[in-house]
Scaffold this motif. Structure first.
Motif, short mmCIF file in Angstrom:
data_model
loop_
_atom_site.label_atom_id
_atom_site.label_comp_id
_atom_site.label_asym_id
_atom_site.label_seq_id
_atom_site.Cartn_x
_atom_site.Cartn_y
_atom_site.Cartn_z
N SER A 1 0.84 -1.19 0.00
CA SER A 1 0.00 0.00 0.00
C SER A 1 0.87 1.24 0.00
O SER A 1 1.96 1.23 0.58
N SER B 1 -2.62 3.77 -3.59
CA SER B 1 -2.40 2.54 -4.32
C SER B 1 -2.40 1.39 -3.34
O SER B 1 -1.82 1.49 -2.25
N CYS B 2 -3.04 0.28 -3.72
CA CYS B 2 -3.04 -0.91 -2.88
C CYS B 2 -3.26 -2.13 -3.77
O CYS B 2 -4.23 -2.19 -4.53
N SER B 3 -2.33 -3.07 -3.66
CA SER B 3 -2.43 -4.31 -4.42
C SER B 3 -1.64 -5.39 -3.70
O SER B 3 -0.84 -5.10 -2.81
N ASN C 1 0.80 -7.76 -7.72
CA ASN C 1 0.06 -6.75 -8.50
C ASN C 1 -1.41 -7.05 -8.78
O ASN C 1 -1.96 -6.53 -9.74
N PRO D 1 -5.10 -6.19 -7.81
CA PRO D 1 -5.68 -5.04 -7.09
C PRO D 1 -6.42 -5.46 -5.82
O PRO D 1 -6.99 -6.53 -5.74
N HIS E 1 -10.11 -1.26 -2.39
CA HIS E 1 -9.57 0.03 -2.82
C HIS E 1 -10.21 0.44 -4.14
O HIS E 1 -10.30 -0.35 -5.07
N GLY F 1 -6.60 8.13 -7.31
CA GLY F 1 -6.01 6.82 -7.60
C GLY F 1 -4.60 7.00 -8.12
O GLY F 1 -4.26 8.01 -8.71
N SER G 1 -0.85 4.46 -9.25
CA SER G 1 -0.29 3.11 -9.35
C SER G 1 1.13 3.14 -8.82
O SER G 1 1.87 4.08 -9.05
N THR G 2 1.44 2.12 -8.09
CA THR G 2 2.78 1.94 -7.56
C THR G 2 3.21 0.53 -7.91
O THR G 2 2.41 -0.40 -7.80
#
Length: 164
Positions: free
Chosen positions: A54, A64-66, A70, A72, A76, A123, A125-126
């Motif tokens: 996160s 971002s949280c997955s 990767n 999802p 979130h 939102g 992405s990381t």
């Protein structure tokens, strides 16, 4: 510059900030403020074998949280902070203190202590793999055998009882 200052510059010992309060390492085993993000690893509440990566970006407050591979997070959605992000933020406050976390994220310290309410979230992405790799690297240091001899890779770790 005095000799104490020169000795300090040549030393690989760094001053550590004390932890503000004890943390629940089983829930959030890794939290850091790095790469322009508050980021970390959060354990799943439903599956002991699953962890989530996160992050909250500083200034932009992108969430971002997955999972570490990767997928999802189901809780979130864009600018909504799932329970993993909420746990990450709560543990960061315990680790670093509310003032330091708020300053890092670029918000005023709220009187009620709710930093999340001050964020203008979106939102983001990381790459979870990068953060997860840092976590695994962190864990590998804990597996080092005890020794009084210097370990070159760990020269930057603070020495036990060192005065800075």
């Amino acid at each position: 510059m005095g000799s104490d200052d020169q000795d300090r510059e040549r030393s690989s010992v760094v001053q550590l900030l004390p932890v503000v309060a004890p943390r629940k390492l089983a829930k959030v085993p890794f939290v850091e403020m790095a790469d322009g993000r508050l980021q970390g690893v959060v354990s799943s509440g439903s599956d002991i074998a699953r962890v989530y990566v996160s992050s909250i970006s500083a200034r932009e407050h992108g969430l971002s949280c997955s999972t570490n591979n990767n997928r999802p997070c189901g809780g979130h959605s864009g600018g909504y902070a799932c329970k993993h992000l909420q746990s990450l933020l709560a543990e960061a406050v315990l680790q670093y203190g509310i003032h330091r976390v708020a300053r890092f994220l670029g918000v005023d310290v709220p009187e009620d202590g709710d930093i999340l309410a001050r964020l203008h979230t979106s939102g983001a992405s990381t790459e979870a793999a990068v953060v997860f790799s840092r976590f695994l690297r962190h864990l590998s240091y804990l597996e080092q055998p005890g020794s009084a001899a210097p370990v070159p890779e760990l020269h930057w770790f603070p020495a036990a009882g060192a005065q800075v």
